[in-house]
Design a protein around this motif. Structure first.
Motif, mmCIF file in Angstrom:
data_model
loop_
_atom_site.group_PDB
_atom_site.id
_atom_site.type_symbol
_atom_site.label_atom_id
_atom_site.label_comp_id
_atom_site.label_asym_id
_atom_site.label_seq_id
_atom_site.Cartn_x
_atom_site.Cartn_y
_atom_site.Cartn_z
ATOM 1 N N LYS A 162 0.838 -1.205 0.000
ATOM 2 C CA LYS A 162 0.000 0.000 0.000
ATOM 3 C C LYS A 162 0.871 1.253 0.000
ATOM 4 N N ALA A 204 -9.548 -6.151 4.686
ATOM 5 C CA ALA A 204 -9.402 -4.726 4.361
ATOM 6 C C ALA A 204 -9.573 -3.862 5.617
ATOM 7 N N ALA A 247 -6.734 -1.500 7.355
ATOM 8 C CA ALA A 247 -6.971 -0.072 7.625
ATOM 9 C C ALA A 247 -6.633 0.264 9.074
ATOM 10 N N GLU A 248 -6.974 -0.631 9.990
ATOM 11 C CA GLU A 248 -6.656 -0.391 11.414
ATOM 12 C C GLU A 248 -5.151 -0.397 11.630
ATOM 13 N N ASP A 286 -2.858 0.237 9.439
ATOM 14 C CA ASP A 286 -2.340 1.433 8.772
ATOM 15 C C ASP A 286 -2.502 2.658 9.681
ATOM 16 N N ALA A 287 -3.667 2.746 10.334
ATOM 17 C CA ALA A 287 -3.929 3.891 11.223
ATOM 18 C C ALA A 287 -2.949 3.883 12.400
#
Ligand SMILES: Nc1ncnc2c1ncn2[C@@H]1O[C@H](COP(=O)(O)OP(=O)(O)OP(=O)(O)O)[C@@H](O)[C@H]1O
Ligand SMILES: Nc1nc2c(ncn2[C@@H]2O[C@H](COP(=O)(O)O)[C@@H](O)[C@H]2O)c(=O)[nH]1
Length: 214
Positions: free
Chosen positions: A29, A180, A184-185, A187-188
């Motif tokens: 990503k 997904a 996202a978690e 990544d945060a």
């Protein structure tokens, strides 16, 4: 510690919960899978485990025998090491130190014993426990991955509860049900950590210039 130090992240989970898939997806990503955009890296551990089909020495692991691993322990070459599922696994000290000093963020995919050793040495490490949505799904993932024998899968499932029992020792918990959403978690968590350090440096730059000036 120098301001340019990279951030250290640990992902721990029972085998098959998806930590290596999550790290790989995160690096993709952020387009960190080539040498030109090298702001995040996954650490390549040493192990005495036999390579799985498709695993490449030096890419997925440094595959060594027990004598070589024990000699590296004697030489104090490991940042952390542990015996997991009857095999040795360890993280090279020099590689981690050099990579962090270059300002590159490093991800360790290691078990709870290794996580504890690293956290004791670098308390600022962000530790993430990746939980599967259920035991049934964990077993299904190990089976579907198709890289371990039924006996190895049984052994890993038997150890899963013991690994999961350490969940409370971690800074963050990510449940990897929908991939997904879990990505996202993660990544945060990573972005917050990176922003925090960068923000602090920017915010206090003038102060540090003054403190460090003649
Ligand atoms: N959210 C998800 N939903 C369904 N399948 C998943 C999900 N996340 C990962 N998988 C699949 O589960 C399998 C195990 O994932 P992975 O190899 O990343 O686990 P791991 O925690 O790194 O395991 P190990 O500790 O054994 O290396 C893989 O086949 C992967 O594609
Ligand atoms: N303490 C460490 N644990 C490690 C390291 N590298 C991997 N691991 C953990 O081992 C199990 C099994 O891995 P597998 O590749 O055989 O499926 C898994 O929990 C990994 O996180 C390490 O360097 N140190």
């Amino acid at each position: 510690m120098p301001q340019t130090l990279g951030n250290l992240f640990i992902l721990t989970a029972p085998s098959g919960a998806g930590k290596s898939s999550l790290i790989k997806a995160l690096l993709e990503k952020h387009q960190c899978t080539n040498a030109h955009n090298n702001v995040m890296q996954v650490s390549v551990s040493h192990t005495t485990r036999a390579p799985r089909p498709g695993e490449v020495d030096g890419v997925h692991y440094h595959f060594v025998d027990r004598a070589e691993f024990e000699s590296l322990i004697e030489q104090d070459a490991f940042f952390e090491w542990a015996e997991v599922f009857g095999n040795y696994y360890g993280t090279s000290k020099i590689v981690i130190e050099q990579t962090l000093r270059q300002g590159i963020d490093v991800f360790l995919d290691i078990d709870w014993q290794g996580a504890r050793q690293v956290k004791a040495q670098i308390p600022d490490t962000a530790t993430v426990f990746v939980a599967p949505p259920s035991k049934q799904e964990l077993q299904a993932r190990l089976t579907k991955r198709g890289q371990d024998s039924a006996e190895v899968i049984e052994q890993r499932m038997a150890k899963a509860v013991s690994e999961i029992s350490h969940y409370h020792e971690f800074d963050y918990i990510v449940v990897n049900d929908d991939f997904a959403a879990a990505l996202a978690e993660l990544d945060a968590i990573v972005m917050t950590r990176r922003l925090r350090k960068e923000k602090q440096i920017i915010r206090h730059q003038q102060l540090f210039d003054n403190l460090l000036g003649e």
